[in-house]
Design an enzyme around this catalytic site. Structure first.
Site, PDB file in Angstrom:
ATOM      1  N   GLU A 277      51.778  44.925  35.306  1.00 24.04           N
ATOM      2  CA  GLU A 277      51.015  43.773  34.799  1.00 24.04           C
ATOM      3  C   GLU A 277      50.782  42.737  35.911  1.00 24.04           C
ATOM      4  O   GLU A 277      49.703  42.144  35.991  1.00 24.04           O
ATOM      5  CB  GLU A 277      51.764  43.125  33.626  1.00 24.04           C
ATOM      6  CG  GLU A 277      51.954  44.025  32.419  1.00 24.04           C
ATOM      7  CD  GLU A 277      50.639  44.490  31.825  1.00 24.04           C
ATOM      8  OE1 GLU A 277      49.647  43.740  31.905  1.00 24.04           O
ATOM      9  OE2 GLU A 277      50.599  45.607  31.276  1.00 24.04           O
ATOM     10  N   ASP A 358      48.973  50.585  38.711  1.00 20.96           N
ATOM     11  CA  ASP A 358      50.063  51.552  38.875  1.00 20.96           C
ATOM     12  C   ASP A 358      50.489  51.645  40.331  1.00 20.96           C
ATOM     13  O   ASP A 358      51.687  51.665  40.657  1.00 20.96           O
ATOM     14  CB  ASP A 358      49.616  52.937  38.389  1.00 20.96           C
ATOM     15  CG  ASP A 358      49.634  53.064  36.866  1.00 20.96           C
ATOM     16  OD1 ASP A 358      50.167  52.162  36.203  1.00 20.96           O
ATOM     17  OD2 ASP A 358      49.106  54.068  36.361  1.00 20.96           O
TER      18      ASP A 358
END
Length: 412
Positions: A277, A358
Site C-alpha cells: 500500500e 508488489d
C-alpha cells in the site's frame, strides 16, 4: 437520426452488453476446473479446493439469474414507456424543472434499491452464509441498507441539485461547473471518507501499541513515510473476508486494517501488505488514479453537454418534451460502449500499478512475506485461481494471483 433509431440503438446496446457479459462469465466458468498454475497447487487441500469450486459455481449461477432478471426488467420498462410514466408522476408534484428532475431520479433510485434488495439479501444470507463468510445479522443488514439509502439520497440529491442549477442557469456550459464540483467532491471524499463516512457503518480504533505497530512504524520511518494514523476496523461484524486500504493525503493519510486481516496474517505478512500500500503512495498511484478519474468525468460531461438537450433523445424514451433528466438517462445508455472502453483502459493501468506496488514491497521489505500473505488471503476468500484471460482483461483491476507470484519471483 430519428427517435425510433435511437430507441432501437439503446435496446441493441443493452442486449449487446448482456451477451458480452454472459460470454465473459461463461468463459470464466469454463476455467473453474482447469489445472492449477504452477506454484498454486499447495494453496488448497482437496476439500478446500472443492469448496472454492462450489463457491465460484454458485456465484456464477446467481449472477446469471440476476443479469437475466435485469435484462428482462429494463426491456419491459422500455417497452411500456416506463420513463414517460415516471416522468409524468414527477411532473404531477411540481412545475419546477429542478424539483421534477430530483423526484424523477428519486423514484428510479428507490425502485432500483427495492428490486435489488432480494438479490442482496439472498447473496448475503444464503451464498455467503453457506460458505462461512457472512457474520452479519438480519438487523444489521437492514440497518446498513437504510443508512446507505439515506446517505445516497442526501449526497446524491445535493450534488444532483447543484448540477441542475448549473444547467438551468448556464445551459450546455453546465459541464464546466459540474466538472469542478465533481473534482472537488472526489478530492474531499478521498481525504475525509474514512473520517466522516466509515464511522457511520464501522468502528475504527487506533492500532494498539505492541509488536505489530512497532514493526509498521519502523518500516514507515525507514521509507520516510510519515504515518501516524493506523486504524483497525471491525470488518468481522459483517464478513470473515480480510482487507486493508490506504486513504487520504498529507496529515489525513491513514492505513486501515480489517480486524480479520490481523487475525489471518502474522505480523511480517501484515507489514508486507502495508508495504504494498505504501508503494501505491510512493509511486503516486493514488494521485494518478484521481487525475485519470477526474479527466474521464470531464470528458464524459463534455460529451453529455453536446447531446443532453436533444429532443430526439427524450422522444426515444417516449417523452415528448426534452429535459435534463430524460436526456441524461438516454445518454447513459448510449455512452455504454465508451464507458466499457474507459473501464478496460483503467483496469489495464490498475493491474500495472499492482505489479509496481508488489515490486516496491519486495524491494523495500520482504517479498516472501508478501507471497505468503497473498496466498493466505486468496485461500481465505476462496478466490478463483484460474480466471479466463478474457475475463481478466475486461474486469480485473488486480492481476491474477499466478501472475503476481510469477512477477515477485522473477523481479529482482
Amino acid at each position: 437520426m430519428t427517435s425510433e433509431f435511437i430507441f432501437y440503438l439503446i435496446v441493441g446496446l443493452i442486449i449487446f452488453n448482456f451477451f458480452l457479459e454472459s460470454i465473459l462469465d461463461y468463459l470464466n466458468y469454463t476455467q473453474f476446473d482447469a489445472q492449477l498454475p504452477s506454484g498454486l497447487q499447495n494453496i488448497y487441500d482437496q476439500e478446500e479446493y472443492q469448496k472454492s469450486q462450489s463457491y465460484k459455481k454458485d456465484k456464477f449461477k446467481f449472477g446469471v439469474f440476476q443479469s437475466l432478471f435485469s435484462l428482462v426488467l429494463i426491456l419491459v420498462f422500455l417497452a411500456v414507456d416506463g420513463f414517460q410514466i415516471v416522468n409524468s408522476i414527477a411532473e404531477s408534484f411540481s412545475d419546477n424543472s429542478i424539483v421534477v428532475s430530483l423526484i424523477f431520479f428519486g423514484i428510479l433510485f428507490l425502485g432500483s434499491e427495492i428490486l435489488g434488495l432480494p438479490f442482496s439479501y439472498y447473496f448475503t444470507f444464503s451464498i455467503e452464509e453457506r460458505y462461512g463468510f457472512n457474520t452479519s445479522t438480519v438487523a444489521l443488514f437492514w440497518k446498513d441498507k437504510f443508512k446507505s439509502m439515506l446517505l445516497s439520497i442526501f449526497l446524491g440529491g445535493v450534488i444532483l441539485g447543484l448540477i441542475l442549477v448549473f444547467y438551468n442557469y448556464v445551459g450546455i456550459d453546465f459541464w464546466w461547473y459540474t466538472w469542478i464540483l465533481v473534482a472537488t467532491v472526489s478530492v474531499l471524499l478521498n481525504m475525509f471518507y474514512a473520517k466522516l463516512f466509515v464511522p457511520l457503518f464501522n468502528k475504527q480504533t487506533p492500532l494498539e501499541e505492541g509488536e505489530l505497530r512497532s514493526k509498521i512504524e519502523t518500516y514507515a520511518s525507514r521509507m520516510n513515510f510519515n504515518l501516524k494514523n493506523i486504524f483497525v476496523i471491525d470488518g468481522s461484524k459483517r464478513s470473515k473476508k480480510a482487507n486493508a486500504y490506504f486513504s487520504g493525503f498529507g496529515s489525513e493519510k491513514r492505513i486501515t486494517l480489517f480486524d480479520t486481516l490481523i487475525e489471518d496474517l502474522d505480523d511480517e505478512e501484515i507489514v508486507a501488505v502495508l508495504a504494498h500500500e505504501v508503494g501505491h503512495y510512493k509511486k503516486n498511484h493514488i494521485i494518478i488514479n484521481l487525475v485519470v478519474s477526474i479527466l474521464t468525468v470531464g470528458f464524459t460531461l463534455w460529451v453529455l453537454s453536446l447531446f443532453v438537450s436533444e429532443p430526439v433523445l427524450a422522444q426515444a424514451l417516449g417523452v415528448e418534451e426534452p429535459s435534463f433528466h430524460i436526456g441524461l438517462v438516454a445518454f447513459s445508455f448510449l455512452y455504454a460502449p465508451i464507458s466499457l472502453l474507459t473501464g478496460i483502459l483503467t483496469n489495464i493501468l490498475s493491474r500495472k500499478f499492482e505489479f509496481q506496488a508488489d515490486n516496491f514491497a519486495k524491494a523495500t521489505y520482504k517479498g516472501e512475506h508478501l507471497v505468503s500473505a497473498l496466498k493466505k488471503l486468496t485461500k481465505k476468500s476462496l478466490s478463483n485461481l484460474t480466471p479466463h484471460s478474457a475475463y481478466v482483461f475486461f474486469h480485473f483491476s488486480h492481476p491474477p494471483l499466478s501472475e503476481r507470484l510469477k512477477n515477485l519471483e522473477n523481479n529482482s
